[in-house]
Every structure is written in C-alpha cells, then in structure tokens.
Design an enzyme around this catalytic site. Structure first.
Site, PDB file in Angstrom:
ATOM      1  N   GLU A 177       0.826  -1.217   0.000  1.00 23.33           N
ATOM      2  CA  GLU A 177       0.000   0.000   0.000  1.00 23.33           C
ATOM      3  C   GLU A 177       0.862   1.269   0.000  1.00 23.33           C
ATOM      4  O   GLU A 177       1.141   1.840   1.057  1.00 23.33           O
ATOM      5  CB  GLU A 177      -0.929   0.016   1.223  1.00 23.33           C
ATOM      6  CG  GLU A 177      -1.854   1.229   1.238  1.00 23.33           C
ATOM      7  CD  GLU A 177      -2.694   1.338   2.502  1.00 23.33           C
ATOM      8  OE1 GLU A 177      -3.588   2.210   2.539  1.00 23.33           O
ATOM      9  OE2 GLU A 177      -2.452   0.570   3.447  1.00 23.33           O
ATOM     10  N   LYS A 214      -2.867  -2.166  -2.702  1.00 20.79           N
ATOM     11  CA  LYS A 214      -3.896  -1.282  -2.167  1.00 20.79           C
ATOM     12  C   LYS A 214      -3.512   0.137  -2.553  1.00 20.79           C
ATOM     13  O   LYS A 214      -2.499   0.667  -2.087  1.00 20.79           O
ATOM     14  CB  LYS A 214      -4.020  -1.431  -0.649  1.00 20.79           C
ATOM     15  CG  LYS A 214      -5.131  -0.545  -0.060  1.00 20.79           C
ATOM     16  CD  LYS A 214      -5.439  -0.910   1.385  1.00 20.79           C
ATOM     17  CE  LYS A 214      -6.526  -0.002   1.960  1.00 20.79           C
ATOM     18  NZ  LYS A 214      -6.952  -0.391   3.313  1.00 20.79           N
TER      19      LYS A 214
END
Length: 297
Positions: A177, A214
């Site tokens: 992420e 993500k």
C-alpha cells in the site's frame, strides 16, 4: 483454516475488503467519529478495549459476511484478542467466511523526497510467524506519497517490495500500500510514476510469488488496469483516503476490476449510541453500497 478456499475467495470473490486496522495514532479519531469521546477511557488499554468493542459489533452484524465482504484487515491487538469466544481471525473466517489479514507496519517516517517511508518493523519475522499461527492469510503495510518525486516514489515502492518478499517467505500474501495523498496538486503525475514503479517491481517477482496492491483511487479512471491483469497481482483494492463514502464509491465504480478496502468510509455514520437494530441497518446499507461500487463495471 482452508487456505485454498480463502485463496479462491480473495482471487475471485465478489465483494470488498474491510479495513478494521486503526492503530494507536488513528484510534482516538475513529472512536470520536463513532461517538466515543476521549473522556470515556483513561489509558491506551481502555482505548483499545473500546475500539475492539466497535470492531466486534461490526463483525457480528448480520450483513458482515463473505457474500459481500471477502476479507478484513485486522490490527495486531485485534488479532491477539477474541471475538465470540475464539481468536479474532478464526472467528471472522469460521463465523462469517471473511478472510483475515494483519496490519504489520509501525507507522511512518518524517517526509523526505516527497514521500514517507515506513518505520523499521522490529521483530517482523516473529510477528509474521505469529500471524501464520493465528490463521492470517496475508498482511498489509502502508507508506505515503506526497509529491510526484520520481526518486522518492521509486524508493517508497522498493521498500514495500523488499518487505513483501520477506512476507511471501512466510507463506503470507502481502497487501502493498503506497498511498498517494488525495490533496496534492500533482496527484495525477505521482500516480503515473507509481504505476511505472509498481510494474517494474512486479515484473521482477518470480512465478508463484503473488501480491495484492492497495492504491489510492486514481485521477484517471482505469489507470491501473495493467496491474489488475498482471500475472503477479492477486487483487487490486482501493483505499478511501479521506474521500467521503459517496465520492469513494463513485470513483471506485469507474475502475473496472478494482475493489474497495475502505476504513473510515466503512464506519461513516456508525455510532455507539445506535441501537443494535439501527446499527445493523446502517452497516448493511454501507456494506451494500461499497459492494455495488466494487462490482460495478
């Protein structure tokens, strides 16, 4: 736990991943939004008791199940606690058929070269081993991009993948992420650089070493389509990043193959003061709206 069943759900299941991983720094704000003020707890342990009560209430809601919520990211203290009389990860899988992930990062360094790298994760191998023992399917770690800095973004993504390879070595699936801050003026340029760096790192992964991504919802719809279809990517999920749930859902619905992994947007409108009926009605409507945006397109 049936790892093959969880793998199938994450790769091909319809729905989204719930982010229930607020940690020490973000917990007071999450509780305030839930209607629990800071005078309701005297110390960190009582604060974490309160947030665990909130998370347990969400997880036990009838609408929180594998039909629309395919996975959930848990804070380490949540993993170590119980829900329904069993370890939290085991409970959300066996009771709700929701696949558990573990947040592993320990916060962010100060900004340098337009990015915030992750702080060192001391004892990571021990934590990953414990995650396996607690039934976690994968992990999540967050760093931040605050400017379209080619060198900064390259270093940021490299750090994510270095840790990702360590996580893969334990048989866990890393959710990588590198969040792009939604308020920066050069967000679109930063996202173009990010796409190139992610592609470079993914191309270098060996066969069978698959990761998840993500990412902040991009300015250009379907910017990340090549990542959705990349052979080393199990799933691309999107963070809400400060957008309202309405705005996040609208942006998400324009990105084919990308599903939600919302935190604040998931809990928006929930309150400790709601009756169970009111709470369950609100979370059901929220889950349905995020599900619909995740399967759109």
């Amino acid at each position: 736990m049936s790892n093959s069943e969880q793998l199938e759900q994450i790769r091909n299941g319809k729905g989204f991943i719930a982010a229930l991983d607020q940690s020490g720094g973000s917990t007071p704000k999450a509780l305030r939004l839930y209607g629990v003020e800071e005078d309701a707890y005297a110390n960190d342990e009582e604060m974490f008791d309160k947030i665990h009560e909130m998370r347990t209430r969400i997880v036990k809601a009838p609408a929180f199940n594998g039909e629309k919520v395919i996975g959930a990211i848990l804070f380490e203290k949540t993993m170590d606690r119980e829900m329904g009389g069993m370890p939290s990860g085991q409970f959300i899988w066996e009771d709700s058929r929701v696949v558990p992930f573990l947040k592993i990062d320990k916060g962010l360094e100060a900004e340098a070269d337009g990015v915030q790298m992750m702080k060192p994760i001391n004892g990571l191998d021990a934590l990953l081993k414990r995650g396996v023992e607690k039934g976690m399917f994968g992990t999540k770690m967050r760093s931040v991009i605050n400017a379209a800095s080619a060198s900064g973004i390259a270093a940021n993504v490299a750090q994510q993948f270095d840790l990702g390879r360590q996580i893969l070595g334990h048989g866990l699936v890393p959710i990588i992420e590198p969040e792009v801050t939604i308020s920066i003026t050069d967000k679109a340029e930063a996202e173009d650089i990010l796409l190139a760096e992610l592609t470079k790192q993914l191309d270098a992964l060996p066969e069978g070493k698959d990761v998840m991504l993500k990412l902040t919802l991009p300015e250009k719809a379907n910017l990340y389509q090549s990542l959705v279809s990349h052979p080393r990517v199990m799933r691309v999920v999107a963070l809400s990043g400060g957008y309202t749930r309405e705005e996040a859902n609208a942006r998400l619905s324009k990105n084919t193959g990308v599903i939600a992994s919302f935190s604040r947007a998931l809990t928006e409108g929930l309150s400790a003061q709601q009756t169970d009926a009111e709470f369950n009605e609100m979370i059901a409507a929220t889950i349905d709206s995020i599900y619909q945006a995740s399967v759109a397109g």
